[in-house]
Structures are given as C-alpha cells and as structure tokens.
Design an enzyme around this catalytic site. Sequence first.
Site, PDB file in Angstrom:
ATOM      1  N   SER A 117      -0.431  -8.027 -57.632  1.00  0.00           N
ATOM      2  CA  SER A 117      -1.576  -8.400 -58.798  1.00  0.00           C
ATOM      3  C   SER A 117      -1.514  -7.336 -59.516  1.00  0.00           C
ATOM      4  O   SER A 117      -1.052  -6.293 -59.532  1.00  0.00           O
ATOM      5  CB  SER A 117      -3.008  -8.127 -57.975  1.00  0.00           C
ATOM      6  N   TYR A 123     -10.162  -3.622 -53.814  1.00  0.00           N
ATOM      7  CA  TYR A 123      -9.175  -4.637 -54.167  1.00  0.00           C
ATOM      8  C   TYR A 123      -7.855  -4.112 -54.802  1.00  0.00           C
ATOM      9  O   TYR A 123      -6.734  -4.248 -54.061  1.00  0.00           O
ATOM     10  CB  TYR A 123      -9.698  -5.851 -54.961  1.00  0.00           C
TER      11      TYR A 123
END
Length: 253
Positions: free
Chosen positions: A150, A163
Amino acid sequence: MQNIKGKVVAITGASSGMGKAIALELTKNGAKVVLGARRAKQLQQIVEEIKSKGGEATFTQIDVKNKADLVRLVNTAVEQYGKLDVIVNNAGISQLSRIDELDIDGWEEMIDINLKGVLYGMAAAIPVFKQQQQQQQQQQQSGHIVNIISTSGIKIVPMQGVYAGTKNAIRTIAEAFRQESDGSIRITGISPGFVKTDFANNIKNEEMKTAIQKGMEQMAIDPIAIANAVIYAISQPEDVEVGDIVIRPSKQN
C-alpha cells in the site's frame, strides 16, 4: 509477455477487486491461476468466467488467518497444474482510527490478515519453490513472491498508524528475504494508492469510510493497473528482479 504463458500463479483475496483483476489479466496472457478467498461463490463465478474465455483456473476457499489454508492453496496449485511459479499475497484489510481510540480488535484483524497472512503465504510457497529448484538441479531462481502492500506507510498520516505499520512490516520482511534468498526466489512489493475496489466496505469508522470512499470516487484508478504491474514484475527474465512498484492515481498526494 511470453514469460507469463504457462506460469502457475496462486492469488489470495481473489474474489473481488485487485485479486480478481490480477487473475483475469494473468489468464488473458496464458497463465494458470489458483484463486483463494473466503467467498467461495464469487471465486466459482470468476473461475467460470475465465474458463468461458478459454483460460485455466481453479479455486479453493481459504482464510489467510489460518496457515493450513495457505498450504492448501499452494498444494492445490501443485496437484492441479504440477508446479507453482508465483504466489500473490493480495488479501488485506483496513481499519482506520486514531491510535488512542484503542480499536484493539481492528489492530489484531489487520495484523492477522495484512502481516501474518502474508507470512503464512510466504511460508507455504517457499518450501515448494525450494523443492522445485532441487528437482531442476540448478541454481537459477525458481519461484516469485509478489506482495500487494500500500502507499500507506510511504506517507504516514493520522488514522492509518497501525494499518501503515502492518504494511511497512511487510516491506521490511521482504527486503530481508530478498537479501537472504540471493536471487534464488524473487520478491516484489507492489504498493497501490486509491484503487476502485470494495476495500472501504469493511472500515468500521464511518467518518474514515466516507473519506476513503470520497477519495475513491474522485481519483481512484482501475484495478487493472495493479494487475498490469504484477504482469510486468513476473514477466521479467529470470536474472531480473523488480523490487518495489508504487502505483497511484496521478493526482493522489
């Protein structure tokens, strides 16, 4: 693309979004895919779609939180197609909140799926890759790990701390593995930005869910862009390793 034809690729999180796009684009280029996810009905539909277009695909229902399921995914590839060339660790989840909100359940879910799920995928594939290498009696690379990471973690922002932490852990682990494997097993990290998927649907924090969905509506790119990045990485000659690809909308900050 000639290097793609005949490759056997296992994909986690393959029932929708980027995983589905990766599967469809790979089979268009002659790869054989083994799809894994929790939603068996969606997997069945994707396999039928691929077969209707002349491609080769199979699926097995898995949950990446269970290491035995990843072993089953890899074994399905070997049993069905005789080998495994690539594993794409694509399954991921996001729970976005301030750290002091103490969403411990959300943290654990992200650690179990984004971090441990990827490690379980690597742990299932590496012995198969090593065995294939021994059977070929050569020092050339045999196997390729592709981790979908990501852009979170490249740019640290509030609400994404844990995250991003799970994603950056995978970056660190992958770099260590790259050095340890000495080129015998290639490893690639692909970091997408905003992509048109149902990714936001699982976010419990309504404010963050709305913000992410708004960002997706305004600028998100087609998941085929991520599939093309996977194809680029795994189609390289055996002596070429693509390390990290960051792929985001041109207007994403």
